[in-house]
Design an enzyme around this catalytic site. Structure first.
Site, PDB file in Angstrom:
ATOM      1  CE  LYS A 172       5.236  -3.985   7.113  1.00 34.44           C
ATOM      2  NZ  LYS A 172       4.762  -4.523   8.507  1.00 34.44           N
ATOM      3  N   GLY A 175      -2.705  -9.630   3.238  1.00 28.56           N
ATOM      4  CA  GLY A 175      -2.748  -9.290   4.525  1.00 28.56           C
ATOM      5  C   GLY A 175      -4.685  -9.218   5.072  1.00 28.56           C
ATOM      6  CB  SER A 176      -7.087  -7.199   6.266  1.00 30.53           C
ATOM      7  OG  SER A 176      -5.933  -5.750   6.425  1.00 30.53           O
ATOM      8  CB  THR A 177     -10.079  -6.966   2.062  1.00 25.92           C
ATOM      9  OG1 THR A 177     -10.430  -8.494   2.052  1.00 25.92           O
ATOM     10  CG2 THR A 177     -10.887  -6.324   1.072  1.00 25.92           C
ATOM     11  CB  VAL A 187      -3.840  -3.177   5.048  1.00 25.03           C
ATOM     12  CG1 VAL A 187      -2.990  -3.152   4.757  1.00 25.03           C
ATOM     13  CG2 VAL A 187      -4.594  -2.947   6.932  1.00 25.03           C
ATOM     14  CD  GLU A 210      -2.271 -14.077  -2.700  1.00 24.95           C
ATOM     15  OE1 GLU A 210      -3.807 -14.388  -2.806  1.00 24.95           O
ATOM     16  OE2 GLU A 210      -2.148 -14.064  -4.419  1.00 24.95           O
ATOM     17  CB  CYS A 270      -6.682 -15.711   4.074  1.00 20.15           C
ATOM     18  SG  CYS A 270      -5.364 -16.541   3.534  1.00 20.15           S
TER      19      CYS A 270
HETATM   20  P1  TAP Z   1      -2.882  -6.543   8.206  1.00 21.47           P
HETATM   21  O1  TAP Z   1      -2.533  -5.948   9.481  1.00 21.47           O
HETATM   22  O2  TAP Z   1      -3.871  -5.957   6.297  1.00 21.47           O
HETATM   23  O3  TAP Z   1      -1.150  -6.784   7.543  1.00 21.47           O
HETATM   24  C1  TAP Z   1      -0.315  -7.516   7.098  1.00 21.47           C
HETATM   25  C2  TAP Z   1       1.013  -6.167   6.655  1.00 21.47           C
HETATM   26  O4  TAP Z   1       0.671  -4.893   5.998  1.00 21.47           O
HETATM   27  C3  TAP Z   1       1.330  -5.896   8.116  1.00 21.47           C
HETATM   28  O5  TAP Z   1       3.054  -6.631   7.448  1.00 21.47           O
HETATM   29  C4  TAP Z   1       0.978  -5.239   8.300  1.00 21.47           C
HETATM   30  O6  TAP Z   1       2.262  -4.497   8.727  1.00 21.47           O
HETATM   31  C5  TAP Z   1       0.879  -3.973   6.966  1.00 21.47           C
HETATM   32  N1  TAP Z   1       0.108  -3.405   7.232  1.00 21.47           N
HETATM   33  C6  TAP Z   1      -0.614  -2.635   7.951  1.00 21.47           C
HETATM   34  N2  TAP Z   1      -0.960  -1.307   7.261  1.00 21.47           N
HETATM   35  C7  TAP Z   1      -0.186  -1.626   6.379  1.00 21.47           C
HETATM   36  C8  TAP Z   1      -0.177  -0.028   5.796  1.00 21.47           C
HETATM   37  N3  TAP Z   1      -1.374   1.032   5.704  1.00 21.47           N
HETATM   38  N4  TAP Z   1       0.685   0.262   4.482  1.00 21.47           N
HETATM   39  C9  TAP Z   1       1.289  -1.010   3.797  1.00 21.47           C
HETATM   40  N5  TAP Z   1       1.357  -1.976   4.579  1.00 21.47           N
HETATM   41  C10 TAP Z   1       0.644  -1.873   6.385  1.00 21.47           C
HETATM   42  O7  TAP Z   1      -3.316  -7.942   8.327  1.00 21.47           O
HETATM   43  P2  TAP Z   1      -2.974  -8.816   9.211  1.00 21.47           P
HETATM   44  O8  TAP Z   1      -3.718  -9.091  10.003  1.00 21.47           O
HETATM   45  O9  TAP Z   1      -1.573  -8.599   9.522  1.00 21.47           O
HETATM   46  O10 TAP Z   1      -3.226 -10.066   8.588  1.00 21.47           O
HETATM   47  C11 TAP Z   1      -4.613 -11.103   8.517  1.00 21.47           C
HETATM   48  C12 TAP Z   1      -5.440 -11.283   7.290  1.00 21.47           C
HETATM   49  O11 TAP Z   1      -4.523 -11.140   6.095  1.00 21.47           O
HETATM   50  C13 TAP Z   1      -5.917 -11.202   6.716  1.00 21.47           C
HETATM   51  O12 TAP Z   1      -7.789 -10.718   6.643  1.00 21.47           O
HETATM   52  C14 TAP Z   1      -6.430 -12.541   6.372  1.00 21.47           C
HETATM   53  O13 TAP Z   1      -7.275 -13.124   5.385  1.00 21.47           O
HETATM   54  C15 TAP Z   1      -5.363 -12.023   5.849  1.00 21.47           C
HETATM   55  N6  TAP Z   1      -4.039 -13.207   4.937  1.00 21.47           N
HETATM   56  C16 TAP Z   1      -4.464 -13.319   3.261  1.00 21.47           C
HETATM   57  C17 TAP Z   1      -3.995 -14.073   2.943  1.00 21.47           C
HETATM   58  C18 TAP Z   1      -4.000 -14.488   1.381  1.00 21.47           C
HETATM   59  S1  TAP Z   1      -2.808 -16.271   1.494  1.00 21.47           S
HETATM   60  N7  TAP Z   1      -5.277 -14.167   0.573  1.00 21.47           N
HETATM   61  C19 TAP Z   1      -2.785 -14.789   3.887  1.00 21.47           C
HETATM   62  C20 TAP Z   1      -2.130 -14.703   4.778  1.00 21.47           C
HETATM   63  C21 TAP Z   1      -3.759 -13.517   5.415  1.00 21.47           C
HETATM   64  P3  TAP Z   1       2.342  -4.602  10.601  1.00 21.47           P
HETATM   65  O14 TAP Z   1       1.576  -5.998  11.577  1.00 21.47           O
HETATM   66  O15 TAP Z   1       3.541  -4.740  10.824  1.00 21.47           O
HETATM   67  O16 TAP Z   1       2.175  -2.891  11.213  1.00 21.47           O
END
Ligand code: TAP
Length: 453
Positions: free
Chosen positions: A152, A205-207, A209, A227, A261
């Site tokens: 996804k 993704g975010s901590t 979620v 991650e 991140c």
């Molecule tokens: P999130 O909002 O957490 O989204 C990440 C993924 O999870 C997206 O595909 C999102 O789908 C999905 N998601 C959202 N709500 C969900 C739920 N209730 N159940 C299952 N999946 C769900 O993060 P973001 O804003 O896209 O990314 C930014 C964050 O990612 C930052 O905090 C960053 O630090 C972290 N990040 C960490 C790393 C590593 S390797 N540690 C790398 C990159 C990013 P949709 O967006 O399609 O709704």
């Protein structure tokens, strides 16, 4: 349909069908049906298929880089580097099927051996900041270990994941082995987490979620790797090459417009070096080229969306002094200039929360003990850097920092062959390197009685 927006222009660049829970169920059923045959593919043949996938991606690298640059708003030079890493990642794990070794263990009465077995259907949930790179970190080891995949991508950046599925089919990877469902996390992601036929969730993704995913996965005792976010420190001692540290520091936090991140968004500088460091940092920040992602000279593109730009702007609340800012284009597009703040200490919001945008906080320190204390004063522990001309000190501090990935006199965090992941609330498990394979397999212990009677 999902309207896919190009962040540099704020215009729709594509429409793709929006998946819902029903499509996730269908994808999981396809992956479940494909699993027995895929795990039975001879290791050398699985290697060949994955190498073919890497070759297919390499052949389309130019187009994929443009797609990623436009959809995620990242500079084309960076996007090219990322697609190069994707190819490298599939090649690296293509070698794995023949190297998934077990052990023989001396025991009484027979022979004991272990096997690394695939888990079954794995659900991969990926964010928008490095769409295909993070996809490859999960997909390549998952497939190499003999699992089938439901992937996804983030709803904001589904395009390169859809291309990946196409290239995999062209490379001869059987239907049902890799399935992409593009749809909202709260529907598609959640259904994957709940689904009884999904054995594992690998999430980036975010901590926030991530917490929900860990809780949801507990109901069916799924394996989970996470991650998550970071608030990493770039620790600069006065005995470092200050020009080199100040020239590198902006790219460690403003790279990918800070949506990284690993962003070293807290720059800790020993007080004796503060003035020369700030002068050099200002020169670099003011000369940064922010603009059209498809322009070869661009060093920083826009943020991913208008709502994200509002979140990033909320960190400039007027309470923390702004040291200096670079330039950014006016709209349309979600532009935000590289910005350096000078908080009074580590207690303010910009030093505690992940900004995920081009905002750095410079915090002075007196000595080594204080540097380590400030750097570790966070719920996160993903990456970081230490800059010092004293090798023993640099290594001592690197060992003292509670963080999963750290570099000395460099801002590099990621190599395909070395483990990547976080301490504390930055995550669970490791991606890349041999470690990732352990997270896509379970150990089976087989005892073979050889003694008579
Ligand atoms: P999130 O909002 O957490 O989204 C990440 C993924 O999870 C997206 O595909 C999102 O789908 C999905 N998601 C959202 N709500 C969900 C739920 N209730 N159940 C299952 N999946 C769900 O993060 P973001 O804003 O896209 O990314 C930014 C964050 O990612 C930052 O905090 C960053 O630090 C972290 N990040 C960490 C790393 C590593 S390797 N540690 C790398 C990159 C990013 P949709 O967006 O399609 O709704």
């Amino acid at each position: 349909m999902i309207e896919v927006i190009e962040p540099a222009s704020a215009e729709v660049m594509a429409e793709v069908p929006r998946a819902g829970a029903e499509e996730v169920d269908e994808a999981v059923a396809r992956a479940k049906a494909a699993f027995p045959a895929w795990r039975a593919v001879a290791p050398a043949d699985r290697s060949r298929l994955l190498r073919g996938l890497a070759d297919g991606l390499e052949a389309r690298a130019g187009d994929l880089a443009v797609l990623e640059a436009r959809n995620a708003g990242k500079p084309i030079a960076d996007a090219r580097g990322e697609i190069g890493m994707v190819v490298e990642c599939f090649r690296y794990y293509a070698a794995a099927p023949e190297r998934l070794l077990g052990q023989t263990i001396p025991v009484a009465g027979g022979v004991d051996m272990t096997f690394r077995e695939p888990l079954g259907v794995v659900g991969l949930i990926v964010p928008w900041n490095f769409p295909l790179v993070i996809t490859s970190w999960k997909t390549a080891p998952a497939l190499a270990a003999g699992n089938t995949v439901v992937l996804k991508p983030a709803e904001l950046t589904p395009l390169t994941a859809i291309e990946l599925e196409r290239v995999a089919l062209e490379a001869g990877i059987p239907e049902g082995v890799l399935n992409v469902v593009a749809g909202p996390g709260s529907v598609c992601g959640q259904r994957l987490v709940e689904h009884p036929d999904v054995a594992k969730i690998a999430f980036t993704g975010s901590t926030e979620v991530g917490r929900g995913i860990a809780a949801g996965a507990a109901r069916t005792i799924k394996r989970v790797t996470l991650e998550l976010g970071g608030k990493s420190a770039n620790v600069v001692f006065a005995d470092a090459d200050i020009e080199a540290a100040a020239a590198a520091a902006p790219f460690a936090v403003f790279g990918n417009a800070g949506q990284d991140c690993c962003a070293r968004s807290r720059i800790l500088v020993q007080r004796d070096a503060l003035d020369p460091f700030m002068a050099a940092l200002e020169r670099t920040v003011r000369s940064m080229v922010v603009g059209d992602p498809l322009d070869e000279a661009t060093q920083m593109g826009p943020l991913i969306s208008e709502s994200h730009r509002e979140t990033v702007a909320s960190f400039l609340d007027g309470e923390v002094p702004v040291a200096f800012r670079g330039d950014a284009p006016d709209g349309p597009g979600y532009w935000f200039p590289p910005t350096v703040l000078e908080p009074s200490g580590n207690d303010v919001r910009v030093a505690r929360e992940e900004v995920f945008g081009p905002v750095a906080a410079v915090i002075p320190f007196e000595d080594e003990a204080e540097a380590v204390a400030i750097a570790n004063d966070t719920i996160y522990g993903l990456s970081g850097s230490v800059w010092s001309g004293d090798g023993a000190r640099a290594l001592r501090v690197a060992r003292a920092l509670d963080t999963g990935v750290i570099s000395i006199n460099s801002n590099s965090s990621v190599r395909v062959s070395t483990p990547f992941g976080g301490f504390k609330q930055s995550g669970v498990g490791r991606e890349l390197g041999p470690d990732a394979l352990e997270h896509y397999t379970d150990v089976k212990n087989v005892y073979y009685a050889t003694e008579e009677g």
